[in-house]
Design a protein around this motif. Sequence first.
Motif, PDB file in Angstrom:
ATOM      1  N   TYR A  71       0.922  -1.219  -0.093  1.00 11.85           N
ATOM      2  CA  TYR A  71       0.129  -0.105  -0.102  1.00 11.85           C
ATOM      3  C   TYR A  71       0.868   1.317  -0.087  1.00 11.85           C
ATOM      4  O   TYR A  71       2.207   1.086   0.335  1.00 11.85           O
ATOM      5  CB  TYR A  71      -0.850  -0.078   1.187  1.00 11.85           C
ATOM      6  CG  TYR A  71      -0.266  -0.031   2.535  1.00 11.85           C
ATOM      7  CD1 TYR A  71      -0.066  -1.379   3.147  1.00 11.85           C
ATOM      8  CD2 TYR A  71      -0.075   0.993   3.213  1.00 11.85           C
ATOM      9  CE1 TYR A  71       0.671  -1.515   4.324  1.00 11.85           C
ATOM     10  CE2 TYR A  71       0.533   0.989   4.440  1.00 11.85           C
ATOM     11  CZ  TYR A  71       0.916  -0.362   5.088  1.00 11.85           C
ATOM     12  OH  TYR A  71       1.364  -0.383   6.442  1.00 11.85           O
ATOM     13  N   SER A 118      -5.881  -2.652  -7.423  1.00  7.12           N
ATOM     14  CA  SER A 118      -6.055  -2.153  -6.171  1.00  7.12           C
ATOM     15  C   SER A 118      -6.944  -2.902  -5.198  1.00  7.12           C
ATOM     16  O   SER A 118      -8.019  -3.382  -5.926  1.00  7.12           O
ATOM     17  CB  SER A 118      -6.111  -0.601  -6.026  1.00  7.12           C
ATOM     18  OG  SER A 118      -7.404  -0.479  -6.447  1.00  7.12           O
ATOM     19  N   TRP A 121      -8.864  -2.534  -1.434  1.00 12.09           N
ATOM     20  CA  TRP A 121      -9.147  -1.907  -0.117  1.00 12.09           C
ATOM     21  C   TRP A 121      -8.984  -3.003   1.296  1.00 12.09           C
ATOM     22  O   TRP A 121      -9.728  -3.885   1.044  1.00 12.09           O
ATOM     23  CB  TRP A 121     -10.287  -1.077   0.257  1.00 12.09           C
ATOM     24  CG  TRP A 121     -10.253   0.359  -0.392  1.00 12.09           C
ATOM     25  CD1 TRP A 121     -11.078   0.697  -1.699  1.00 12.09           C
ATOM     26  CD2 TRP A 121      -9.648   1.486   0.170  1.00 12.09           C
ATOM     27  NE1 TRP A 121     -10.567   1.900  -1.996  1.00 12.09           N
ATOM     28  CE2 TRP A 121      -9.809   2.417  -0.945  1.00 12.09           C
ATOM     29  CE3 TRP A 121      -8.690   1.763   1.076  1.00 12.09           C
ATOM     30  CZ2 TRP A 121      -9.205   3.859  -0.465  1.00 12.09           C
ATOM     31  CZ3 TRP A 121      -8.240   2.877   1.495  1.00 12.09           C
ATOM     32  CH2 TRP A 121      -8.425   4.174   0.409  1.00 12.09           C
ATOM     33  N   LYS A 179      -4.878   0.924   1.160  1.00  6.72           N
ATOM     34  CA  LYS A 179      -5.148   0.454  -0.435  1.00  6.72           C
ATOM     35  C   LYS A 179      -3.897  -0.357  -0.831  1.00  6.72           C
ATOM     36  O   LYS A 179      -3.085   0.171  -0.959  1.00  6.72           O
ATOM     37  CB  LYS A 179      -5.478   1.683  -1.071  1.00  6.72           C
ATOM     38  CG  LYS A 179      -6.364   1.410  -2.376  1.00  6.72           C
ATOM     39  CD  LYS A 179      -6.883   2.742  -2.963  1.00  6.72           C
ATOM     40  CE  LYS A 179      -7.587   2.597  -4.234  1.00  6.72           C
ATOM     41  NZ  LYS A 179      -7.727   3.873  -5.053  1.00  6.72           N
TER      42      LYS A 179
END
Lengths: 121, 121
Positions: A28, A66, A68, A77
């Motif tokens: 991330y 990506s 979350w 993320k």
Amino acid sequence: MADQIESELLRGSMDLMVLSVLAQSPKYGYLLQKALSDNSQQQIKLSAGTMYPLLHRLEEAGLVSSRWDDSTGRRRKWYELTAKGRKKLVKQAELWQQYANCINRLLTEIKLVIPAPATQS
Amino acid sequence: MADQIESELLRGSMDLMVLSVLAQSPKYGYLLQKALSDNSQQQIKLSAGTMYPLLHRLEEAGLVSSRWDDSTGRRRKWYELTAKGRKKLVKQAELWQQYANCINRLLTEIKLVIPAPATQS
DNA sequence: ACCCGATACATTGGCATGCGATGCATTGGA
DNA sequence: TCCAATGCATCGCATGCCAATGTATCGGGT
């Protein structure tokens, strides 16, 4: 072969670095910053204002995906390379090598002209 | 030491190339284009729209000096490195080396992750 | 209980760069 | 006579980098 080098590499060399760091493992944003900094002996800093737009560009281009993660208190993320991203990375890496070789050749020649600097400190 | 690498190098690597080519010998614009092209195996093209503003910037920064030559039918503006320009060149060359080493280190690491591409062609 | 730095995301605006397009003028060869 | 090459230059667009700014949470020190 021996095509003209795409100047894209000059401006967007951050892309290459981010792709290569992500190739090692998904990350991330905040972690990516640390990783890039560590992998470059603290020489390369990736500011947030550069990184986030960059990641969004890479995602829009289909080079990264990506996801979350809200399982922890911190919203994170995660980004990872896609197959397309890996291909791009390999290609960009080759272009970089070409580019670097060109510059190095130029710099090697000037060493014949410019006296070697007194290497102190 | 081991300062953070100035990103100026990424964007303005054309400066480095122009300075290094001018270090070999003074040149006027058109000749500079040819020289850079030749020295890079035709891989690097310096367009007029890039070059002239760049030369003007370098001159304004005191890195090069210019002199018109009207002795021939062709009006030519010769550029040559100043002492300041040579210093800058040496410094920028060192920064470039640092930068290239960083990238190369990153790219070396990904080779452990990404299978080597079938090198054909 | 409170503060503050680290973590974590993001956008905005300014500035610089690269470059295609365009313009103008001269030279020299087909 | 025409046109490509030579030779200078500017303009406007697209893009990238980044400092500044904004929001929110977490955790440790006091």
